[in-house]
Design a protein around this motif. Structure first.
Motif, PDB file in Angstrom:
ATOM      1  N   PRO A  13       0.812  -1.227   0.000  1.00  0.00           N
ATOM      2  CA  PRO A  13       0.000   0.000   0.000  1.00  0.00           C
ATOM      3  C   PRO A  13       0.845   1.277   0.000  1.00  0.00           C
ATOM      4  CG  PRO A  13      -0.845  -1.565   1.603  1.00  0.00           C
ATOM      5  CD  PRO A  13       0.420  -2.148   1.070  1.00  0.00           C
ATOM      6  N   ALA A  14       1.979   1.278   0.726  1.00  0.00           N
ATOM      7  CA  ALA A  14       2.828   2.484   0.777  1.00  0.00           C
ATOM      8  C   ALA A  14       3.466   2.738  -0.583  1.00  0.00           C
ATOM      9  CB  ALA A  14       3.905   2.328   1.854  1.00  0.00           C
ATOM     10  N   GLY A  15       4.050   1.696  -1.173  1.00  0.00           N
ATOM     11  CA  GLY A  15       4.733   1.847  -2.466  1.00  0.00           C
ATOM     12  C   GLY A  15       3.785   2.241  -3.579  1.00  0.00           C
ATOM     13  N   TYR A  16       2.640   1.565  -3.661  1.00  0.00           N
ATOM     14  CA  TYR A  16       1.681   1.874  -4.733  1.00  0.00           C
ATOM     15  C   TYR A  16       1.097   3.285  -4.583  1.00  0.00           C
ATOM     16  CZ  TYR A  16       1.440  -2.943  -6.581  1.00  0.00           C
ATOM     17  OH  TYR A  16       1.728  -4.155  -7.174  1.00  0.00           O
ATOM     18  N   ALA A 285      -2.842  -1.078   6.648  1.00  0.00           N
ATOM     19  CA  ALA A 285      -2.803  -0.771   5.216  1.00  0.00           C
ATOM     20  C   ALA A 285      -3.089   0.715   4.986  1.00  0.00           C
ATOM     21  CB  ALA A 285      -3.824  -1.630   4.478  1.00  0.00           C
ATOM     22  N   ILE A 286      -4.046   1.257   5.723  1.00  0.00           N
ATOM     23  CA  ILE A 286      -4.417   2.656   5.496  1.00  0.00           C
ATOM     24  C   ILE A 286      -3.322   3.615   5.978  1.00  0.00           C
ATOM     25  CG2 ILE A 286      -5.785   2.786   7.643  1.00  0.00           C
ATOM     26  CD1 ILE A 286      -6.565   4.584   4.350  1.00  0.00           C
ATOM     27  N   GLN A 291       1.188   7.138   4.547  1.00  0.00           N
ATOM     28  CA  GLN A 291       2.610   7.510   4.587  1.00  0.00           C
ATOM     29  C   GLN A 291       3.236   7.470   3.187  1.00  0.00           C
ATOM     30  OE1 GLN A 291       4.249   4.923   7.601  1.00  0.00           O
ATOM     31  NE2 GLN A 291       2.777   5.679   9.088  1.00  0.00           N
ATOM     32  N   GLY A 292       2.714   6.586   2.333  1.00  0.00           N
ATOM     33  CA  GLY A 292       3.184   6.553   0.936  1.00  0.00           C
ATOM     34  C   GLY A 292       2.874   7.873   0.249  1.00  0.00           C
ATOM     35  N   CYS A 293       1.695   8.397   0.517  1.00  0.00           N
ATOM     36  CA  CYS A 293       1.312   9.713  -0.019  1.00  0.00           C
ATOM     37  C   CYS A 293       2.258  10.786   0.510  1.00  0.00           C
ATOM     38  CB  CYS A 293      -0.142   9.991   0.374  1.00  0.00           C
ATOM     39  SG  CYS A 293      -0.590  11.718   0.256  1.00  0.00           S
ATOM     40  N   MET A 294       2.516  10.747   1.821  1.00  0.00           N
ATOM     41  CA  MET A 294       3.423  11.746   2.429  1.00  0.00           C
ATOM     42  C   MET A 294       4.814  11.679   1.798  1.00  0.00           C
ATOM     43  SD  MET A 294       2.294  11.088   6.373  1.00  0.00           S
ATOM     44  CE  MET A 294       3.690  11.887   7.129  1.00  0.00           C
TER      45      MET A 294
END
Ligand SMILES: Cc1cc2nc3c(=O)[nH]c(=O)nc-3n(C[C@H](O)[C@H](O)[C@H](O)COP(=O)(O)OP(=O)(O)OC[C@H]3O[C@@H](n4cnc5c(N)ncnc54)[C@H](O)[C@@H]3O)c2cc1C
Length: 312
Positions: A13-16, A285-286, A291-294
């Motif tokens: 989820p973070a990478g995608y 996951a959320i 954090q992926g967005c950040m």
């Protein structure tokens, strides 16, 4: 060696999510997927607590949708595993099994794997009564009998969380005292539906299609007994996937990547970390997606404002 603006290591989820944001910013991110495309969530069939879905969603569908969405905007996915990195020079270099990647900025989203006991029946019944996450799976055990294995803060937290759902919770520890903080122990001992089983180790998980019992051994007498059970939660720690970054960035004692509080910056300017690899607390996951967005926004800002001269 191809030079990329952004390399994202990990496809959970973070990478995608990082890939989605950076692709939409026209930065053509490259995602090195690792051996588990879709991330750890692929190890569980369904997810009930990802916002936006009323009914449980198949995790394979959720992760497939995240991947397709990122690719739709221009993210490039490469099936490879990063073995080591060199962040001492700019551009950074990531050495994979198949290729070498040169990057202006790197986002590490390699996750963390739960530590398991490695006992018979455990992996076969994972997702079918055996879990490593009470927040994720506790709701499936309302009014049931469950046990938590471990003696640290995580185990006590998991037991307390489950005590609000399950009818009875056993905390199984191989020693006679807990390592958890005193205040947590006090809460645990005050909880009426939690029973501690001292000096016991779980020898095997039993059940045809679902867990229905465990075999317990007394570490002092060696005597064993079968204990009927609906759910077993293993809470003996997590191992962040940071081997490829050893000696390159600052890691915490537990192996997770240290980031600036409230941000995704690591000890190396231009290298960011997101998700479970840098988050030993929330591990959802959320939160990984958030954090992926950040990390994507931090990387984008760094690329637009910084130059190699900021690198030490
Ligand atoms: C059985 C189980 C059930 C769960 N249930 C839920 C739930 O119901 N709800 C919930 O919110 N969360 C749940 N979780 C937790 C959730 O899966 C994680 O919090 C989330 O997946 C973390 O996302 P991430 O992107 O940080 O890392 P991960 O999902 O772990 O992804 C890591 C990625 O990095 C890649 N990788 C690792 N090392 C390398 C390398 N060297 N080179 C390249 N790539 C690499 C892997 O292939 C993988 O794609 C569950 C976890 C498990 C194990």
């Amino acid at each position: 060696m191809v030079h990329h603006k952004v390399v994202i290591i990990g496809s959970g989820p973070a990478g995608y999510t990082a890939a989605l944001y950076l692709a939409r910013a026209n930065l053509a991110p490259v995602v090195v997927t690792g051996t588990l495309p879709g991330g750890q969530l692929m190890m569980t069939p369904e997810i009930e607590n990802y916002p936006g879905f009323v009914a449980p969603i198949l995790t394979i569908n959720l992760m497939e949708a995240m991947r397709t969405q990122a690719e739709h905007f221009g993210a490039i996915l490469i099936s490879d595993t990063v073995l080591r990195t060199d962040f001492s020079h700019w551009p950074f270099v990531c050495y994979g099994e198949e290729n070498t990647y040169m990057a202006d900025t790197v986002i590490i989203a390699t996750g963390a794997m739960a530590r398991w006991l490695g006992i018979p029946g455990e992996s076969r019944l994972r997702g079918f009564g055996v879990s490593a996450c009470a927040t994720c799976d506790g709701a499936f055990f309302r009014n049931k009998t469950v046990a938590v294995v471990g003696g640290g803060n995580t185990a006590v937290d998991e037991a307390l969380f489950l005590s609000r759902l399950a009818a009875r919770v056993y905390l199984i520890h191989r020693r006679g005292t807990l390592r958890a903080e005193a205040v947590q122990q006090k809460r645990l001992f005050a909880c009426e539906n939690i029973t501690c089983l001292w000096n016991k180790r779980v020898v095997s998980c039993q059940g045809e299609k679902r867990l229905n019992a465990i075999l317990l051994e007394d570490t002092q007498t060696g005597l064993s007994e079968t204990m009927p059970l609906d759910g077993l939660f293993i809470a003996i720690g997590h191992a962040p996937a940071t081997e490829a970054f050893q000696g390159q960035i600052t890691l915490a004692h537990d192996g997770s990547i240290i980031t600036t509080p409230g941000k995704t910056h690591t000890s190396i300017p231009g290298v960011f970390a997101a998700g479970d690899v840098s988050d030993p607390i929330y591990r959802q996951a959320i939160t990984a997606a958030g954090q992926g967005c950040m990390a994507a926004l931090d990387a984008e800002q760094w690329l637009s404002k910084s130059s190699p001269s900021v690198l030490k």
